[in-house]
Enzyme design. Structure first.
Site, PDB file in Angstrom:
ATOM      1  N   ARG A  19       0.862  -1.155  -0.046  1.00 41.41           N
ATOM      2  CA  ARG A  19       0.135  -0.142   0.072  1.00 41.41           C
ATOM      3  C   ARG A  19       0.860   1.135   0.155  1.00 41.41           C
ATOM      4  O   ARG A  19       1.867   1.445   1.036  1.00 41.41           O
ATOM      5  CB  ARG A  19      -0.842   0.189   1.246  1.00 41.41           C
ATOM      6  CG  ARG A  19      -1.726   1.257   1.389  1.00 41.41           C
ATOM      7  CD  ARG A  19      -2.281   1.438   2.685  1.00 41.41           C
ATOM      8  NE  ARG A  19      -3.023   2.743   2.809  1.00 41.41           N
ATOM      9  CZ  ARG A  19      -3.440   3.220   3.991  1.00 41.41           C
ATOM     10  NH1 ARG A  19      -2.673   2.966   5.101  1.00 41.41           N
ATOM     11  NH2 ARG A  19      -4.033   4.331   3.992  1.00 41.41           N
TER      12      ARG A  19
ATOM     13  N   HIS B  93      -7.749   6.700   0.468  1.00 39.54           N
ATOM     14  CA  HIS B  93      -8.646   5.607   0.934  1.00 39.54           C
ATOM     15  C   HIS B  93      -8.968   4.927  -0.451  1.00 39.54           C
ATOM     16  O   HIS B  93     -10.212   4.066  -0.256  1.00 39.54           O
ATOM     17  CB  HIS B  93      -9.694   6.072   1.914  1.00 39.54           C
ATOM     18  CG  HIS B  93      -9.271   6.549   3.192  1.00 39.54           C
ATOM     19  ND1 HIS B  93      -9.647   7.585   3.635  1.00 39.54           N
ATOM     20  CD2 HIS B  93      -8.173   6.050   4.055  1.00 39.54           C
ATOM     21  CE1 HIS B  93      -9.097   7.853   4.818  1.00 39.54           C
ATOM     22  NE2 HIS B  93      -8.307   6.870   5.005  1.00 39.54           N
TER      23      HIS B  93
ATOM     24  N   ARG C 229      -6.088  14.514  13.036  1.00 39.38           N
ATOM     25  CA  ARG C 229      -6.050  15.573  11.790  1.00 39.38           C
ATOM     26  C   ARG C 229      -7.113  16.348  11.867  1.00 39.38           C
ATOM     27  O   ARG C 229      -8.263  15.857  12.217  1.00 39.38           O
ATOM     28  CB  ARG C 229      -5.786  14.713  10.589  1.00 39.38           C
ATOM     29  CG  ARG C 229      -4.500  14.231  10.417  1.00 39.38           C
ATOM     30  CD  ARG C 229      -4.393  13.290   9.336  1.00 39.38           C
ATOM     31  NE  ARG C 229      -4.716  11.888   9.483  1.00 39.38           N
ATOM     32  CZ  ARG C 229      -4.873  10.894   8.550  1.00 39.38           C
ATOM     33  NH1 ARG C 229      -4.775  11.276   7.348  1.00 39.38           N
ATOM     34  NH2 ARG C 229      -4.760   9.593   9.029  1.00 39.38           N
TER      35      ARG C 229
END
Length: 415
Positions: free
Chosen positions: A111, A199, A259
């Site tokens: 990833r 994502h 965040r």
């Protein structure tokens, strides 16, 4: 671990090791990818052995299990032994060698959070790819360095083993120019300053899975809420991304664990005028904001839901308010909504958060939660009377990485 690509019989498929490297953890999963004409793309990924090392450099712990769930190891290690990602990957590779002894991997899929403007699909990794991905590090400072550290560790340990980079940004390559633009001089857009979205591996899996469980809805207008420590939404039409809440970086959009999400750029200018430098601002926005900053308690939703303080309640209310607000905005872009899907750690497992979000959306879209199904985390969590069906679907980003890796491996072996 073998460093040579395996050549299994056609019906046995390819064994792929998937690596998902985070800021303080590395997760590895073994998949066997086989032909299956009944599913989209003609291939299916079957999960096997897996493990992860967490608390790198702080409180290292290795957990690994066989395909049948049998525990291989669950052990804590001294910090000095697992001080960085290179050491962590070497250790985890040795642990998983037990599960891989009979079926060494033919390739490793990684990833990689940011692919920039050049990578709209998975790619075999070489020196040029590594250099280009390294240049994107300022756009994903929490993730990109660790993704690349895992890639480099594999190259050092097994230089002949094919590696594939699979990007969180790639799924959103189908969004149009209006969804990508910032209202800056156009030259910035031409230079790659645009809204990419993230994502994507999770959204790609949900799109693929929804076609199996609710094909009519999957072909329509669907909004997916990926709610974990990082959080975003994606608006899909016929399974393709048309809009998302994250932008140039994984900082934009919804408030997250640590965040801030969407923020008036003038706030950053104000911080600079107050004497805060780049590193201080980055730490505040990435590490000390979001649920953690608002609540003053934790970034973990489970802890916040169990906490009775007014600040914890405020953080949860703001979180669900912003999710519902952004779902409304994405519905405008889609011209309506035919289905809502919750996924990732909070989305899959937190019935109270799903209920709070849907309650806010009920006046607009006629959504209604089935309390019993929602509490049990069923796939379908809305009532029969709900005008828009609501789902809670477990995502599998690693499975998507395995599929992309096997596809590129087959192409490489054919050439």
């Amino acid at each position: 671990m073998s460093t040579q690509p395996a050549h299994p019989h056609h019906d046995e498929g390819h064994v792929v090791l998937v690596v998902n490297a985070g800021s303080s953890s590395i997760k590895c999963s073994v998949y066997r990818v086989i032909d299956d004409p009944k599913v989209e793309g003609g291939m299916r990924a079957i999960h096997g052995a897996g493990g992860q090392i967490e608390g790198i450099g702080v409180a290292p712990r290795v957990v690994a299990h066989m395909a049948d769930g049998k525990l291989i190891v669950d052990e804590h290690f001294p910090v000095a032994q697992v001080a960085d990602h290179d050491a962590a990957f070497r250790l985890l590779r040795l642990v998983l060698a037990v599960g891989l002894r009979e079926t060494p991997p033919a390739a490793i899929g990684h990833r990689v959070v940011h692919g920039g403007p050049h990578y709209a699909d998975a790619v075999l990794i070489d020196d040029k790819v590594i250099d280009e991905l390294n240049a994107l590090t300022p756009l994903a400072p929490l993730h990109q360095p660790h993704n690349l550290a895992a890639i480099r560790a594999v190259r050092e340990a097994a230089p002949d083993l094919p590696q594939v980079a699979c990007f969180d940004t790639a799924f959103h390559a189908t969004t149009g120019v209006l969804a990508q633009l910032f209202a800056l001089p156009y030259s910035y857009f031409a230079d790659g300053i645009r809204r990419y979205g993230f994502h994507g591996l999770s959204y790609e899996y949900i799109s693929r899975h929804l076609h199996l469980v609710a094909p009519d809805i999957a072909r329509g207008r669907v909004i997916v809420a990926h709610l974990g420590n990082g959080a975003s939404l994606c608006a899909m039409k016929n399974g393709k991304s048309v809009e998302t809440t994250m932008g140039l970086t994984a900082l934009d959009g919804l408030p997250m664990g640590t965040r801030c999400g969407a923020l008036d750029a003038g706030v950053v200018l104000w911080m600079m005028e107050r004497g805060m430098d780049h590193d201080a601002i980055e730490k505040l926005l990435y590490h000390d904001s979001g649920l953690k900053g608002l609540s003053g308690v934790s970034s973990d939703m489970r802890e916040l839901l169990a906490n009775d303080s007014e600040q914890a309640k405020l953080a949860i209310d703001f979180y669900t308010y912003r999710i519902a607000q952004e779902i409304g905005k994405l519905a405008v872009g889609l011209g309506g909504i035919d289905g809502l899907v919750f996924t990732a750690g909070i989305g899959e497992n937190s019935a109270p958060i799903r209920a709070k979000v849907v309650e806010r959306l009920k006046p607009l879209f006629g959504m209604e939660i089935d309390a019993e199904a929602n509490a049990a985390n069923h796939d379908h969590v809305s009532t029969r009377e709900s005008r828009v069906p609501v789902f809670a679907i477990r995502t599998d980003e690693e499975g998507m990485i395995a599929l992309h890796t096997a596809r590129l491996l087959r192409e490489m072996l054919k050439s």
